[in-house]
Write a protein that holds these residues in place. Structure first.
Motif, PDB file in Angstrom:
ATOM      1  N   THR A 160       0.843  -1.197   0.000  1.00 54.50           N
ATOM      2  CA  THR A 160       0.000   0.000   0.000  1.00 54.50           C
ATOM      3  C   THR A 160       0.878   1.246   0.000  1.00 54.50           C
ATOM      4  OG1 THR A 160      -1.692  -1.202   1.266  1.00 54.50           O
ATOM      5  CG2 THR A 160      -1.900   1.190   1.161  1.00 54.50           C
ATOM      6  N   PRO A 161       1.130   1.819  -1.161  1.00 55.91           N
ATOM      7  CA  PRO A 161       1.984   3.005  -1.229  1.00 55.91           C
ATOM      8  C   PRO A 161       1.298   4.285  -0.773  1.00 55.91           C
ATOM      9  CG  PRO A 161       1.233   2.397  -3.429  1.00 55.91           C
ATOM     10  CD  PRO A 161       0.762   1.311  -2.502  1.00 55.91           C
ATOM     11  N   LYS A 162      -0.040   4.331  -0.838  1.00 55.81           N
ATOM     12  CA  LYS A 162      -0.763   5.535  -0.412  1.00 55.81           C
ATOM     13  C   LYS A 162      -2.182   5.144   0.008  1.00 55.81           C
ATOM     14  CE  LYS A 162      -2.247   6.666  -5.130  1.00 55.81           C
ATOM     15  NZ  LYS A 162      -2.277   7.711  -6.177  1.00 55.81           N
ATOM     16  N   GLY A 163      -2.806   6.058   0.745  1.00 51.30           N
ATOM     17  CA  GLY A 163      -4.186   5.796   1.167  1.00 51.30           C
ATOM     18  C   GLY A 163      -4.266   5.348   2.610  1.00 51.30           C
ATOM     19  N   HIS A 164      -4.906   4.213   2.854  1.00 57.35           N
ATOM     20  CA  HIS A 164      -5.104   3.786   4.238  1.00 57.35           C
ATOM     21  C   HIS A 164      -5.079   2.271   4.371  1.00 57.35           C
ATOM     22  CE1 HIS A 164      -9.342   3.438   2.770  1.00 57.35           C
ATOM     23  NE2 HIS A 164      -9.338   2.382   3.564  1.00 57.35           N
ATOM     24  N   ILE A 165      -4.907   1.846   5.618  1.00 57.28           N
ATOM     25  CA  ILE A 165      -5.046   0.449   6.025  1.00 57.28           C
ATOM     26  C   ILE A 165      -6.036   0.442   7.178  1.00 57.28           C
ATOM     27  CG2 ILE A 165      -3.880  -1.534   7.082  1.00 57.28           C
ATOM     28  CD1 ILE A 165      -1.310  -0.572   5.702  1.00 57.28           C
ATOM     29  N   GLU A 166      -7.017  -0.440   7.099  1.00 55.90           N
ATOM     30  CA  GLU A 166      -8.059  -0.454   8.123  1.00 55.90           C
ATOM     31  C   GLU A 166      -8.305  -1.860   8.637  1.00 55.90           C
ATOM     32  OE1 GLU A 166     -12.565   1.246   8.967  1.00 55.90           O
ATOM     33  OE2 GLU A 166     -11.889   0.970   6.891  1.00 55.90           O
ATOM     34  N   ILE A 167      -8.302  -1.996   9.956  1.00 56.67           N
ATOM     35  CA  ILE A 167      -8.695  -3.242  10.620  1.00 56.67           C
ATOM     36  C   ILE A 167     -10.024  -2.962  11.286  1.00 56.67           C
ATOM     37  CG2 ILE A 167      -8.040  -5.029  12.268  1.00 56.67           C
ATOM     38  CD1 ILE A 167      -5.417  -2.553  11.208  1.00 56.67           C
ATOM     39  N   ALA A 168     -11.043  -3.703  10.897  1.00 51.04           N
ATOM     40  CA  ALA A 168     -12.381  -3.428  11.412  1.00 51.04           C
ATOM     41  C   ALA A 168     -13.115  -4.727  11.735  1.00 51.04           C
ATOM     42  CB  ALA A 168     -13.179  -2.620  10.377  1.00 51.04           C
ATOM     43  N   TRP A 169     -14.081  -4.619  12.637  1.00 50.31           N
ATOM     44  CA  TRP A 169     -14.932  -5.767  12.962  1.00 50.31           C
ATOM     45  C   TRP A 169     -16.302  -5.262  13.424  1.00 50.31           C
ATOM     46  CZ3 TRP A 169     -10.701  -4.175  15.675  1.00 50.31           C
ATOM     47  CH2 TRP A 169     -10.900  -3.742  16.988  1.00 50.31           C
ATOM     48  N   ARG A 170     -17.291  -6.089  13.197  1.00 50.87           N
ATOM     49  CA  ARG A 170     -18.676  -5.755  13.550  1.00 50.87           C
ATOM     50  C   ARG A 170     -19.453  -7.045  13.754  1.00 50.87           C
ATOM     51  NH1 ARG A 170     -21.326  -7.204   9.082  1.00 50.87           N
ATOM     52  NH2 ARG A 170     -20.321  -6.953   7.041  1.00 50.87           N
ATOM     53  N   LYS A 171     -20.582  -6.939  14.445  1.00 56.19           N
ATOM     54  CA  LYS A 171     -21.468  -8.088  14.601  1.00 56.19           C
ATOM     55  C   LYS A 171     -22.011  -8.492  13.232  1.00 56.19           C
ATOM     56  CE  LYS A 171     -21.765  -8.770  19.152  1.00 56.19           C
ATOM     57  NZ  LYS A 171     -22.982  -8.354  19.874  1.00 56.19           N
ATOM     58  N   ASP A 172     -22.034  -9.779  12.979  1.00 58.52           N
ATOM     59  CA  ASP A 172     -22.553 -10.267  11.714  1.00 58.52           C
ATOM     60  C   ASP A 172     -24.059 -10.014  11.638  1.00 58.52           C
ATOM     61  OD1 ASP A 172     -23.648 -12.334   9.729  1.00 58.52           O
ATOM     62  OD2 ASP A 172     -21.482 -12.543   9.466  1.00 58.52           O
ATOM     63  N   HIS A 173     -24.521  -9.445  10.526  1.00 61.65           N
ATOM     64  CA  HIS A 173     -25.934  -9.103  10.396  1.00 61.65           C
ATOM     65  C   HIS A 173     -26.817 -10.348  10.310  1.00 61.65           C
ATOM     66  CE1 HIS A 173     -24.839  -4.979  10.083  1.00 61.65           C
ATOM     67  NE2 HIS A 173     -24.255  -5.093   8.891  1.00 61.65           N
ATOM     68  N   GLU A 174     -26.277 -11.432   9.741  1.00 54.41           N
ATOM     69  CA  GLU A 174     -27.083 -12.634   9.542  1.00 54.41           C
ATOM     70  C   GLU A 174     -27.131 -13.516  10.786  1.00 54.41           C
ATOM     71  OE1 GLU A 174     -25.519 -14.601   6.151  1.00 54.41           O
ATOM     72  OE2 GLU A 174     -25.996 -12.981   4.747  1.00 54.41           O
ATOM     73  N   ASP A 175     -26.054 -13.517  11.567  1.00 54.80           N
ATOM     74  CA  ASP A 175     -25.990 -14.377  12.749  1.00 54.80           C
ATOM     75  C   ASP A 175     -25.288 -13.619  13.873  1.00 54.80           C
ATOM     76  OD1 ASP A 175     -25.621 -16.300  14.695  1.00 54.80           O
ATOM     77  OD2 ASP A 175     -25.086 -17.878  13.282  1.00 54.80           O
ATOM     78  N   PRO A 176     -26.001 -13.238  14.930  1.00 54.80           N
ATOM     79  CA  PRO A 176     -25.414 -12.444  16.017  1.00 54.80           C
ATOM     80  C   PRO A 176     -24.355 -13.189  16.827  1.00 54.80           C
ATOM     81  CG  PRO A 176     -27.609 -13.192  16.614  1.00 54.80           C
ATOM     82  CD  PRO A 176     -27.420 -13.546  15.182  1.00 54.80           C
TER      83      PRO A 176
END
Length: 264
Positions: A160-176
């Protein structure tokens, strides 16, 4: 008839010897792969420690920054110690999957700890380094999961020479009961013909470029090996020139697994 029985016996012995020889060859190949895994896994933390030491040599470095760099070097030294212990299990993981130590663990502190080793490097290159997600507990092997995030973030940082790196997580919409996790970047992307082979050991999409960046083509195979052992899968979405996203789901409680991978 006696000569026929003798010939049959000799043929069976020859077949067994051939099978034994093939097993020895396979064992030798696995040993070579094992040593290559070790070389790859220690390269990233050593590189981070080397960069941290260079920053500590800068004149007029604020004490706050100096403390952060010292913490980063200390974390990487501890990580090396963990890696030596964890990598000893990789060879065993080829034969069996009972090498995990699962427990409930808070995900945010785990990711923050891994991300601390890369944030300074990313920001020094002008990259936006993001970590976002709720403070939840998941059920997994924390040490092995750190290796997963470490390898995915390191891989994103390389390409990744430019921009961003993102680590993300969220509750799954289909299965909590599931948490959807992703490591995404705005890097160079992956050509479509290479995506299905990304997790093969020693596979590199561009051998010359990977060699320049210190890649041995093993990081993603280690990721897949760990997630496979958890009964989990990893999905890849990538477009050339726009970036890549590696995603997987983590269980919030015991008894969950998912083993189908997708490549886009």
């Amino acid at each position: 008839d006696e000569f026929g029985m003798l010939a049959d016996s000799l043929n069976r012995m020859a077949a067994r010897l051939q099978q034994d020889n093939e097993q020895l060859v396979k064992a030798a190949e696995k040993q070579k792969q094992f040593y290559a895994d070790i070389a790859h896994e220690i390269r990233n933390p050593l590189h981070t420690i080397s960069g941290t030491l260079e920053m500590l040599q800068l004149e007029g470095l604020p004490e706050e920054k100096r403390g952060k760099f010292l913490d980063s070097a200390r974390n990487q030294a501890e990580r090396l110690n963990r890696l030596f212990k964890d990598l000893m299990t990789l060879q065993r993981s080829d034969m069996q999957r009972a090498f995990l130590h699962k427990k409930h663990v808070r995900l945010r502190p785990l990711v923050e700890n891994v991300g601390a080793a890369f944030r300074e490097m990313a920001e020094a290159r002008g990259l936006d380094f993001r970590i976002s997600g709720p403070d939840v507990r998941i059920y997994a092997d924390p040490g092995k999961l750190e290796q997963v995030f470490d390898n995915l973030i390191s891989n994103a940082l390389k390409y990744t020479p430019k921009g961003h790196i993102e680590i993300a997580w969220r509750k799954d919409h289909e299965d909590p009961h599931w948490l959807h996790c992703s490591v995404s970047d705005t890097g160079i992307g992956i050509p479509p013909q290479h995506i299905s082979k990304l997790f093969d050991r020693f596979y590199r999409t561009d051998k010359a470029r990977s060699r320049d960046k210190g890649g041995a083509g093993l990081g993603l195979s280690v990721v897949k090996s760990i997630l496979d052992a958890h009964g989990l899968s990893i999905n890849v979405y990538s477009q050339e020139g726009q970036g890549s996203t590696f995603s997987f789901r983590l269980p919030l409680k015991p008894g969950k697994n998912q083993t189908i991978s997708r490549f886009v």
